[in-house]
Design a protein around this motif. Structure first.
Motif, short mmCIF file in Angstrom:
data_model
loop_
_atom_site.label_atom_id
_atom_site.label_comp_id
_atom_site.label_asym_id
_atom_site.label_seq_id
_atom_site.Cartn_x
_atom_site.Cartn_y
_atom_site.Cartn_z
N LEU A 1 0.84 -1.21 0.00
CA LEU A 1 0.00 0.00 0.00
C LEU A 1 0.87 1.26 0.00
O LEU A 1 0.53 2.25 -0.65
CB LEU A 1 -0.93 0.01 1.22
N LEU A 2 1.98 1.21 0.71
CA LEU A 2 2.89 2.35 0.72
C LEU A 2 3.71 2.41 -0.57
O LEU A 2 3.94 3.49 -1.12
CB LEU A 2 3.83 2.28 1.93
N ASP A 3 4.16 1.26 -1.04
CA ASP A 3 4.96 1.23 -2.26
C ASP A 3 4.19 1.75 -3.46
O ASP A 3 4.77 2.33 -4.39
CB ASP A 3 5.44 -0.20 -2.54
N ALA A 4 2.86 1.55 -3.46
CA ALA A 4 2.05 1.92 -4.62
C ALA A 4 1.74 3.41 -4.68
O ALA A 4 1.32 3.92 -5.72
CB ALA A 4 0.74 1.13 -4.62
N ALA A 5 1.93 4.12 -3.58
CA ALA A 5 1.52 5.53 -3.53
C ALA A 5 2.66 6.44 -3.97
O ALA A 5 3.83 6.15 -3.74
CB ALA A 5 1.11 5.88 -2.10
N PRO A 6 2.33 7.57 -4.61
CA PRO A 6 3.37 8.55 -4.97
C PRO A 6 4.08 9.07 -3.72
O PRO A 6 3.44 9.44 -2.74
CB PRO A 6 2.58 9.67 -5.65
N ALA A 7 5.40 9.09 -3.77
CA ALA A 7 6.18 9.47 -2.58
C ALA A 7 5.88 10.88 -2.11
O ALA A 7 5.92 11.17 -0.90
CB ALA A 7 7.67 9.32 -2.88
N HIS A 8 5.54 11.78 -3.02
CA HIS A 8 5.31 13.18 -2.65
C HIS A 8 3.91 13.44 -2.13
O HIS A 8 3.65 14.52 -1.57
CB HIS A 8 5.56 14.08 -3.87
N ALA A 9 2.98 12.50 -2.31
CA ALA A 9 1.60 12.72 -1.90
C ALA A 9 1.47 12.69 -0.38
O ALA A 9 2.19 11.97 0.31
CB ALA A 9 0.69 11.65 -2.52
N VAL A 10 0.53 13.47 0.14
CA VAL A 10 0.31 13.53 1.59
C VAL A 10 -0.44 12.28 2.04
O VAL A 10 -1.52 11.97 1.53
CB VAL A 10 -0.47 14.79 1.99
#
Length: 540
Positions: A9-18
């Motif tokens: 779930l963390l790997d799939a999210a854009p790193a810069h997104a809140v």
């Protein structure tokens, strides 16, 4: 998909997104992921690995999630502990889960958790090898009191959480979709609480299913969480927000006025909580308060007597949608349809949110499956169900039917559209006058007639049959007028539903849970029998 781990779930999210907003600060997915990887590396270096269990004893702070994801990364499970637990409960869960590490706050909101751990039975800490305090201020390490019998807690190896996370991030993923990731406890109002084990793949899939079904996957979606992360409800909402890649405003402790402010200031679109929380928000916000962005308040009906709440909320533009879940299925198994009329949306239950989930209702008497509209035991079939009860194969087997449906122990009826309406726990249903009676029917009349703050109704044997007895807790300025309340009940209820007595008590016997206190109905029944017997004796 069950082939995902929780860390995915963390790997799939854009790193810069809140990912999180907490006390005025924003934490990105990249920062949350980095923190979790560093904690994972620290845990691994201290001998915590796949198959181990870490006790997580923190309030709603961002590191609760950092630690949960760190454990998922290395394949360890989390034993979720309520901050309200005492020494006996905490020790019991640490012992039963065989916790190898404990992450905790030494002191919080005036409570000394080191002193509490020093009161835990020593044998309960036999597996505990590492204590990880999250320090809000410098504190001294716990020590044995002079002359006291040696206790293991002061000698458990210690490393502060920031020190644990101070080295290199973990480099090798160790978690698998089938690994246990969270252990939740049942309320245990009538017996020893069960420990409910959920797997990474099922939690990740459930979070994705809920996010999709409730239309949370969009750039303008924002959630707020003010219920404890340590319970199934809070945990499910948090994982759903992360699966949706939607910012989650995390509230450490629910304070109505501040939460009402955050709902407006952070442009919250989705909030989940209990019905009494929304009642307090409306009161604290004042007559002009309208959270314009809020599209959904998903609620659990924990507090009876708030009959006017749904209409009041609708007048403020707040769309209440009843939800349903269990610790065994995670908290958001179902939700009432957004397009349904208010009379349905205000009820607990709904349509299953997982595409492959199914429901049915079985007669309590014949055990036959029932058609829509007839009440019986709710049974659920879902791919996101628990792995089982920890170390209790017999209870796990008994929880399921031969064809895989979970026996919920809840009374409900089908709506005919794939959904259902939840009524109550079967154990709370009153069997009186040859009928099954939902106690809420009686409680709402008693509350309206008495002006009491709370009411509970139980059934006891009296005068040769089962009869209802009501208990009320009075609020400020309350005057107990039993005769008037009974007269109102006689005017509005069938004769067999009228309580034979309405007793006033200072408080109900309760068991604390992450979502609020749960009334111990068995103790109320005992109280009713004793009070009636005492009156009978006095008359003799």
């Amino acid at each position: 998909m069950t082939d995902r781990t929780l860390f995915d779930l963390l790997d799939a999210a854009p790193a810069h997104a809140v990912a999180l907003r907490f006390e005025g600060s924003a934490i990105t997915y990249g920062a949350l992921r980095e923190r979790a990887l560093r904690i994972a590396g620290g845990l691994r270096r201290h001998g915590i690995g796949r198959g181990d269990v870490v006790g997580l004893w923190l309030p709603n702070v961002p590191d609760w999630l950092s630690i949960a994801f760190a454990c998922a990364r290395i394949g360890a499970g989390v034993m979720s502990l309520n901050m309200r637990y005492g020494a006996k409960e905490t020790g019991d869960f640490i012992r039963r889960a065989r916790c190898k590490a404990l992450v905790y706050m030494p002191a919080y909101r005036g409570k000394d958790y080191d002193a509490l751990m020093g009161a835990v039975e020593p044998q309960s800490l036999a597996t505990l090898a590492l204590a990880v305090p999250l320090l809000q201020a410098p504190v001294h390490a716990p020590s044995d009191r002079a002359g006291a019998v040696a206790h293991p807690w002061p000698r458990v190896a210690r490393v502060d959480l920031d020190d644990l996370a101070g080295a290199a991030p973990d480099a090798v993923a160790g978690g698998e979709p089938g690994d246990a990731c969270i252990i939740l406890s049942s309320s245990g109002t009538t017996s020893q609480p069960k420990l409910i084990v959920h797997g990474q793949g099922r939690v990740a899939r459930h979070a994705g299913d809920v996010a999709a079904a409730l239309a949370m996957q969009g750039g303008d979606v924002r959630l707020l969480l003010a219920i404890p992360l340590c319970g199934a409800f809070g945990y499910t909402v948090a994982m759903t927000a992360l699966a949706a890649q939607a910012p989650l405003t995390l509230v450490e402790n629910f304070e109505p006025a501040e939460t009402a402010r955050l709902l407006v200031a952070d442009g919250i679109t989705h909030m989940f909580g209990t019905n009494d929380m929304l009642d307090k928000l409306l009161e604290a916000g004042g007559p002009e308060w309208k959270p314009q962005a809020l599209r959904m308040y998903g609620h659990a009906n924990f507090t009876p007597g708030l009959m006017a709440l749904p209409q009041r909320a609708q007048q403020r533009g707040i769309a209440m949608r009843g939800c349903y879940g269990l610790s065994e299925t995670l908290a958001l198994f179902a939700s009432q349809p957004a397009e349904a009329p208010l009379t349905r949306r205000e009820q607990s239950g709904g349509v299953p949110l997982a595409p492959d989930a199914r429901v049915r209702v079985r007669s309590l008497e014949t055990r036959e499956c029932l058609p829509p509209g007839e009440s019986g035991e709710l049974e659920l079939l879902t791919p996101d169900v628990m792995l089982g009860y920890l170390d209790d194969a017999a209870a796990t087997a008994a929880a399921f039917t031969d064809d895989g449906y979970l026996r919920t122990g809840d009374l409900a009826y089908l709506n005919g559209d794939g959904g259902f309406t939840h009524l109550s726990r079967i154990g709370d249903v009153l069997r009186i006058g040859g009928y099954l009676v939902n106690p809420l029917e009686i409680e709402e009349v008693v509350l309206a007639a008495s002006g009491a703050a709370a009411c509970q109704v139980v059934a006891v044997e009296a005068h040769g049959s089962a009869r209802p007895v009501a208990f009320v807790v009075g609020g400020s300025g309350y005057t107990h007028a039993e005769a008037a309340v009974l007269a109102a009940c006689k005017a509005q209820l069938a004769v067999f539903k009228v309580p034979i007595r309405v007793f006033r008590v200072d408080a109900f016997p309760v068991t604390p849970s992450p979502n609020g206190e749960k009334v111990r109905k068995n103790e109320l029944r005992t109280m009713a029998q004793q009070m009636l017997a005492a009156e009978e004796t006095a008359r003799c």
